[in-house]
Motif scaffolding. Structure first.
Motif, PDB file in Angstrom:
ATOM      1  N   ALA A   1       0.832  -1.207   0.000  1.00 51.13           N
ATOM      2  CA  ALA A   1       0.000   0.000   0.000  1.00 51.13           C
ATOM      3  C   ALA A   1       0.862   1.251   0.000  1.00 51.13           C
ATOM      4  O   ALA A   1       0.584   2.214  -0.733  1.00 51.13           O
ATOM      5  CB  ALA A   1      -0.932  -0.014   1.214  1.00 51.13           C
ATOM      6  N   VAL A   2       1.931   1.249   0.791  1.00 52.81           N
ATOM      7  CA  VAL A   2       2.819   2.414   0.864  1.00 52.81           C
ATOM      8  C   VAL A   2       3.544   2.627  -0.464  1.00 52.81           C
ATOM      9  O   VAL A   2       3.554   3.733  -1.023  1.00 52.81           O
ATOM     10  CB  VAL A   2       3.834   2.250   2.009  1.00 52.81           C
ATOM     11  N   VAL A   3       4.155   1.567  -0.977  1.00 56.83           N
ATOM     12  CA  VAL A   3       4.969   1.682  -2.195  1.00 56.83           C
ATOM     13  C   VAL A   3       4.102   2.008  -3.415  1.00 56.83           C
ATOM     14  O   VAL A   3       4.409   2.923  -4.191  1.00 56.83           O
ATOM     15  CB  VAL A   3       5.766   0.382  -2.434  1.00 56.83           C
ATOM     16  N   GLU A   4       3.019   1.269  -3.593  1.00 52.42           N
ATOM     17  CA  GLU A   4       2.174   1.487  -4.762  1.00 52.42           C
ATOM     18  C   GLU A   4       1.369   2.779  -4.635  1.00 52.42           C
ATOM     19  O   GLU A   4       1.057   3.430  -5.635  1.00 52.42           O
ATOM     20  CB  GLU A   4       1.276   0.270  -4.987  1.00 52.42           C
ATOM     21  N   GLY A   5       1.040   3.164  -3.396  1.00 50.05           N
ATOM     22  CA  GLY A   5       0.377   4.453  -3.196  1.00 50.05           C
ATOM     23  C   GLY A   5       1.285   5.605  -3.580  1.00 50.05           C
ATOM     24  O   GLY A   5       0.865   6.552  -4.260  1.00 50.05           O
ATOM     25  N   LEU A   6       2.553   5.531  -3.151  1.00 50.11           N
ATOM     26  CA  LEU A   6       3.518   6.563  -3.530  1.00 50.11           C
ATOM     27  C   LEU A   6       3.719   6.579  -5.036  1.00 50.11           C
ATOM     28  O   LEU A   6       3.808   7.651  -5.654  1.00 50.11           O
ATOM     29  CB  LEU A   6       4.852   6.313  -2.819  1.00 50.11           C
ATOM     30  N   GLY A   7       3.775   5.395  -5.650  1.00 50.44           N
ATOM     31  CA  GLY A   7       3.919   5.327  -7.101  1.00 50.44           C
ATOM     32  C   GLY A   7       2.781   6.030  -7.817  1.00 50.44           C
ATOM     33  O   GLY A   7       2.993   6.758  -8.792  1.00 50.44           O
ATOM     34  N   ALA A   8       1.550   5.838  -7.319  1.00 47.03           N
ATOM     35  CA  ALA A   8       0.389   6.495  -7.933  1.00 47.03           C
ATOM     36  C   ALA A   8       0.455   8.003  -7.751  1.00 47.03           C
ATOM     37  O   ALA A   8       0.134   8.773  -8.664  1.00 47.03           O
ATOM     38  CB  ALA A   8      -0.891   5.929  -7.322  1.00 47.03           C
TER      39      ALA A   8
ATOM     40  N   LEU B   1      -7.417   5.734 -12.363  1.00 43.44           N
ATOM     41  CA  LEU B   1      -7.226   6.315 -13.693  1.00 43.44           C
ATOM     42  C   LEU B   1      -7.762   7.746 -13.753  1.00 43.44           C
ATOM     43  O   LEU B   1      -7.130   8.629 -14.336  1.00 43.44           O
ATOM     44  CB  LEU B   1      -7.922   5.449 -14.742  1.00 43.44           C
ATOM     45  N   ALA B   2      -8.917   7.974 -13.145  1.00 43.37           N
ATOM     46  CA  ALA B   2      -9.496   9.319 -13.152  1.00 43.37           C
ATOM     47  C   ALA B   2      -8.594  10.304 -12.410  1.00 43.37           C
ATOM     48  O   ALA B   2      -8.401  11.447 -12.854  1.00 43.37           O
ATOM     49  CB  ALA B   2     -10.885   9.293 -12.513  1.00 43.37           C
ATOM     50  N   ALA B   3      -8.023   9.858 -11.288  1.00 45.40           N
ATOM     51  CA  ALA B   3      -7.121  10.728 -10.520  1.00 45.40           C
ATOM     52  C   ALA B   3      -5.850  11.014 -11.301  1.00 45.40           C
ATOM     53  O   ALA B   3      -5.336  12.139 -11.291  1.00 45.40           O
ATOM     54  CB  ALA B   3      -6.796  10.077  -9.176  1.00 45.40           C
ATOM     55  N   LEU B   4      -5.323   9.998 -11.981  1.00 42.36           N
ATOM     56  CA  LEU B   4      -4.118  10.197 -12.792  1.00 42.36           C
ATOM     57  C   LEU B   4      -4.387  11.177 -13.927  1.00 42.36           C
ATOM     58  O   LEU B   4      -3.570  12.064 -14.203  1.00 42.36           O
ATOM     59  CB  LEU B   4      -3.637   8.845 -13.356  1.00 42.36           C
ATOM     60  N   GLU B   5      -5.525  11.033 -14.576  1.00 41.75           N
ATOM     61  CA  GLU B   5      -5.863  11.930 -15.689  1.00 41.75           C
ATOM     62  C   GLU B   5      -6.024  13.366 -15.197  1.00 41.75           C
ATOM     63  O   GLU B   5      -5.656  14.323 -15.899  1.00 41.75           O
ATOM     64  CB  GLU B   5      -7.153  11.466 -16.362  1.00 41.75           C
ATOM     65  N   ALA B   6      -6.550  13.527 -13.980  1.00 43.98           N
ATOM     66  CA  ALA B   6      -6.750  14.864 -13.415  1.00 43.98           C
ATOM     67  C   ALA B   6      -5.479  15.436 -12.815  1.00 43.98           C
ATOM     68  O   ALA B   6      -5.455  16.602 -12.405  1.00 43.98           O
ATOM     69  CB  ALA B   6      -7.845  14.808 -12.343  1.00 43.98           C
TER      70      ALA B   6
ATOM     71  N   GLY C   1      -2.498  13.843  -7.474  1.00 44.49           N
ATOM     72  CA  GLY C   1      -1.656  12.855  -6.825  1.00 44.49           C
ATOM     73  C   GLY C   1      -2.188  12.386  -5.486  1.00 44.49           C
ATOM     74  O   GLY C   1      -2.090  11.203  -5.140  1.00 44.49           O
ATOM     75  N   GLU C   2      -2.755  13.297  -4.723  1.00 49.44           N
ATOM     76  CA  GLU C   2      -3.274  12.943  -3.396  1.00 49.44           C
ATOM     77  C   GLU C   2      -4.414  11.929  -3.510  1.00 49.44           C
ATOM     78  O   GLU C   2      -4.466  10.946  -2.781  1.00 49.44           O
ATOM     79  CB  GLU C   2      -3.761  14.192  -2.679  1.00 49.44           C
ATOM     80  N   ARG C   3      -5.316  12.184  -4.455  1.00 48.82           N
ATOM     81  CA  ARG C   3      -6.446  11.253  -4.636  1.00 48.82           C
ATOM     82  C   ARG C   3      -5.968   9.922  -5.211  1.00 48.82           C
ATOM     83  O   ARG C   3      -6.448   8.858  -4.788  1.00 48.82           O
ATOM     84  CB  ARG C   3      -7.499  11.883  -5.555  1.00 48.82           C
ATOM     85  N   ALA C   4      -5.028   9.947  -6.143  1.00 49.63           N
ATOM     86  CA  ALA C   4      -4.502   8.707  -6.721  1.00 49.63           C
ATOM     87  C   ALA C   4      -3.875   7.840  -5.630  1.00 49.63           C
ATOM     88  O   ALA C   4      -4.085   6.617  -5.585  1.00 49.63           O
ATOM     89  CB  ALA C   4      -3.474   9.021  -7.808  1.00 49.63           C
ATOM     90  N   GLU C   5      -3.115   8.474  -4.745  1.00 53.26           N
ATOM     91  CA  GLU C   5      -2.476   7.734  -3.651  1.00 53.26           C
ATOM     92  C   GLU C   5      -3.528   7.164  -2.704  1.00 53.26           C
ATOM     93  O   GLU C   5      -3.446   5.999  -2.305  1.00 53.26           O
ATOM     94  CB  GLU C   5      -1.530   8.651  -2.887  1.00 53.26           C
ATOM     95  N   ARG C   6      -4.515   7.975  -2.360  1.00 52.04           N
ATOM     96  CA  ARG C   6      -5.542   7.536  -1.408  1.00 52.04           C
ATOM     97  C   ARG C   6      -6.330   6.340  -1.951  1.00 52.04           C
ATOM     98  O   ARG C   6      -6.560   5.362  -1.237  1.00 52.04           O
ATOM     99  CB  ARG C   6      -6.486   8.692  -1.098  1.00 52.04           C
ATOM    100  N   VAL C   7      -6.739   6.412  -3.218  1.00 48.64           N
ATOM    101  CA  VAL C   7      -7.518   5.322  -3.813  1.00 48.64           C
ATOM    102  C   VAL C   7      -6.672   4.059  -3.927  1.00 48.64           C
ATOM    103  O   VAL C   7      -7.144   2.948  -3.658  1.00 48.64           O
ATOM    104  CB  VAL C   7      -8.073   5.733  -5.194  1.00 48.64           C
ATOM    105  N   MET C   8      -5.401   4.214  -4.310  1.00 49.82           N
ATOM    106  CA  MET C   8      -4.519   3.056  -4.433  1.00 49.82           C
ATOM    107  C   MET C   8      -4.306   2.377  -3.086  1.00 49.82           C
ATOM    108  O   MET C   8      -4.376   1.140  -2.975  1.00 49.82           O
ATOM    109  CB  MET C   8      -3.176   3.469  -5.031  1.00 49.82           C
ATOM    110  N   ILE C   9      -4.055   3.172  -2.054  1.00 50.52           N
ATOM    111  CA  ILE C   9      -3.828   2.597  -0.726  1.00 50.52           C
ATOM    112  C   ILE C   9      -5.063   1.838  -0.252  1.00 50.52           C
ATOM    113  O   ILE C   9      -4.962   0.699   0.244  1.00 50.52           O
ATOM    114  CB  ILE C   9      -3.449   3.702   0.280  1.00 50.52           C
TER     115      ILE C   9
END
Length: 208
Positions: free
Chosen positions: A81-88, A179-184, A187-195
């Protein structure tokens, strides 16, 4: 690919997928015979697997696949969760239109397979989806680290949450959210959803 690399790759995949379960003794001679190589590359591969902390050596027993328990399972998903969240998070500020299109194409393939009941394909596709995001976010170090984490804990094919029809839609929706967070560029939302997505997978594994 050298013979040692070939043996390592085969054994790594067999251990990672639990086709060789924890507690199994690995005899160099038997592995060499099965894979059609000499004992030397097998021993080299076993040393690499020991370095990866996937096998251990015991006196009079030789190499044994490490059998990990519930605490290790919780740590594994927490670290993922930490590593992939940071990646997102990092990917949101770096992703190109071509890379986003690549991820959307992979997601569309997963949705198509899910619609056709080909759930056995989804686990590996999800792995590719996650690792591609981390590669985009952290091409120097993070991608390699994410692979190392994922390879450190065996996940039996039959334990994949993607085989559970009640889970598939929720997991695909999580991918859509990422994907929606990445397109927008959020970063904060992408990390939160990934975690949250990874932690939910961990909770599922612990329950089952």
């Amino acid at each position: 690919m050298s013979k040692a690399e070939y043996v390592y790759t085969v054994l790594l995949e067999e251990i990672r997928s639990s086709r060789i379960p924890g507690g199994t003794a690995l005899r160099a001679g038997e592995v060499a015979k099965r894979l059609g190589v000499s004992v030397t590359p097998v021993r080299e591969a076993l040393r690499r697997l020991e370095k990866d902390r996937l096998i251990s050596y015991e006196a009079h027993h030789g190499a044994t696949v490490i059998d990990l328990g519930d605490e290790a399972l919780a740590e594994y998903y927490g670290l993922r969760a930490v590593v992939e969240g940071l990646g997102a998070r990092l990917a949101a500020s770096r992703i190109t239109p071509a890379e986003l299109a690549e991820l959307r194409e992979l997601h569309a393939a997963m949705a198509e397979d899910a619609a056709r009941g080909r759930n056995e394909r989804l686990g590996e596709q999800s792995r590719r989806f996650h690792l591609r995001i981390v590669d985009i976010g952290g091409p120097a170090f993070l991608g390699a680290h994410a692979r190392s984490v994922r390879n450190s804990f065996p996940v039996p094919a039959e334990a994949s949450l993607w085989l559970d029809e009640t889970q598939v839609r929720a997991q695909l929706e999580a991918h859509e959210g990422i994907l929606a967070a990445l397109e927008a560029g959020d970063g904060e939302r992408a990390e939160r959803v990934m975690i949250e997505h990874v932690r939910n997978a961990g909770d599922y594994r612990q329950r089952h």
